[in-house]
Design a protein around this motif. Structure first.
Motif, mmCIF file in Angstrom:
data_model
loop_
_atom_site.group_PDB
_atom_site.id
_atom_site.type_symbol
_atom_site.label_atom_id
_atom_site.label_comp_id
_atom_site.label_asym_id
_atom_site.label_seq_id
_atom_site.Cartn_x
_atom_site.Cartn_y
_atom_site.Cartn_z
ATOM 1 N N UNK A 6 0.830 -1.202 0.000
ATOM 2 C CA UNK A 6 0.000 0.000 0.000
ATOM 3 C C UNK A 6 0.867 1.256 0.000
ATOM 4 N N UNK A 7 1.982 1.196 0.751
ATOM 5 C CA UNK A 7 2.888 2.346 0.805
ATOM 6 C C UNK A 7 3.518 2.628 -0.560
ATOM 7 N N UNK A 8 3.905 1.571 -1.265
ATOM 8 C CA UNK A 8 4.525 1.726 -2.584
ATOM 9 C C UNK A 8 3.536 2.305 -3.589
ATOM 10 N N UNK A 9 2.298 1.838 -3.528
ATOM 11 C CA UNK A 9 1.273 2.375 -4.432
ATOM 12 C C UNK A 9 1.045 3.865 -4.189
ATOM 13 N N UNK A 10 1.082 4.257 -2.918
ATOM 14 C CA UNK A 10 0.915 5.674 -2.593
ATOM 15 C C UNK A 10 2.079 6.497 -3.126
ATOM 16 N N UNK A 46 4.172 10.261 -7.113
ATOM 17 C CA UNK A 46 5.172 10.550 -8.147
ATOM 18 C C UNK A 46 4.512 10.995 -9.445
ATOM 19 N N UNK A 47 3.425 10.290 -9.823
ATOM 20 C CA UNK A 47 2.722 10.637 -11.053
ATOM 21 C C UNK A 47 2.089 12.026 -10.945
ATOM 22 N N UNK A 80 10.582 6.219 -10.539
ATOM 23 C CA UNK A 80 9.646 5.067 -10.620
ATOM 24 C C UNK A 80 10.415 3.772 -10.579
ATOM 25 N N UNK A 81 11.532 3.702 -11.316
ATOM 26 C CA UNK A 81 12.356 2.498 -11.345
ATOM 27 C C UNK A 81 12.911 2.210 -9.945
#
Length: 247
Positions: A213-217, A222-223, A240-241
């Protein structure tokens, strides 16, 4: 003077007294819990009473020189399950405790086996129902592979007045079983138990879900930075990489 066999049997019965059958099953409504369902210990337990124990008839003292007889394991079973259900989140009756039973291995965290010792007596000389009763209940807690974890023991007592014992012959025994079960309930809720076999996996799973969930946030943020023009395409791809490689 010679006595025939029938006369001898009658005299023997008069001298030794009779063994009257009684029932000492507890009132399940008396086996209550002050805990909410959310407080139950998160263990799936199975209880086992062997066919031999269920068939065991015990004889102890009554009053007036007579005895009483009853089936302690058979009488306690429903109340025992009710008590365990107050403590643990799931309770199952076991027909076997064979270590090789795959269903047992996969679905049960702990096994509980009751051991019961009873005594009784009476202050009444002219009536036979017991006026006092005790139930010594040991709850052996084992792992599925048979290792003993704990053996909490509770002694319950029960009494009855003359008027009560004439209307319900096993009332003192019933009260003693209820007392033993309620004391066992407190002990089982507080006894130290091993960590559940699947608790480590549950913790890891929860941590992974939190991390995902943290990574998705982070990717979403970033987007948003890129869309608002705060970072360029090259910076977006590089960051992103970096986030994805942290998985």
């Amino acid at each position: 003077m010679k006595l025939n066999c029938s006369a001898i049997m009658v005299i023997s019965a008069l001298l030794t007294g009779c063994a009257h059958p009684i029932i000492i099953s507890p009132d399940e409504q008396k086996i209550s819990s002050n805990l909410s369902s959310n407080d139950n210990r998160e263990y799936t337990v199975g209880y086992y009473i062997s066919p031999k124990d269920k068939a065991l008839e015990v004889t102890t003292l009554g009053g007036g020189g007579d005895n009483v007889r009853y089936y302690p394991y058979r009488d306690i079973e429903k109340g025992y399950k009710a008590m365990l259900s107050n403590v643990f989140v799931s309770v199952t009756k076991l027909d076997s405790i064979d270590k090789s039973d795959s269903q047992l291995q996969n679905k049960i965290d702990l096994i509980l086996t009751p051991k019961i010792i009873t005594t009784s007596g009476s202050t009444g000389f002219f009536t036979w129902p017991p006026t006092n009763f005790s139930v010594d209940l040991t709850n052996t807690i084992t792992s599925v592979d048979g290792k003993i974890i704990s053996e909490p023991r509770a002694v319950g007592t029960g009494g009855a007045s003359t008027s009560e014992k004439l209307s319900e012959h096993g009332i003192a025994g019933r009260r003693a079983i209820e007392d033993a079960l309620l004391k066992s309930q407190v002990m089982l809720f507080n006894v130290e138990l091993p960590q559940k076999k699947n608790s480590t996996n549950l913790v890891k799973s929860a941590k992974k879900e939190s991390s995902d969930a943290s990574i998705l946030e982070r990717l979403k943020s970033l987007k948003e930075l890129k869309d608002s023009g705060l970072i360029n395409e090259e910076e977006f791809k590089s960051k992103k990489k970096e986030i994805i490689e942290s998985l």
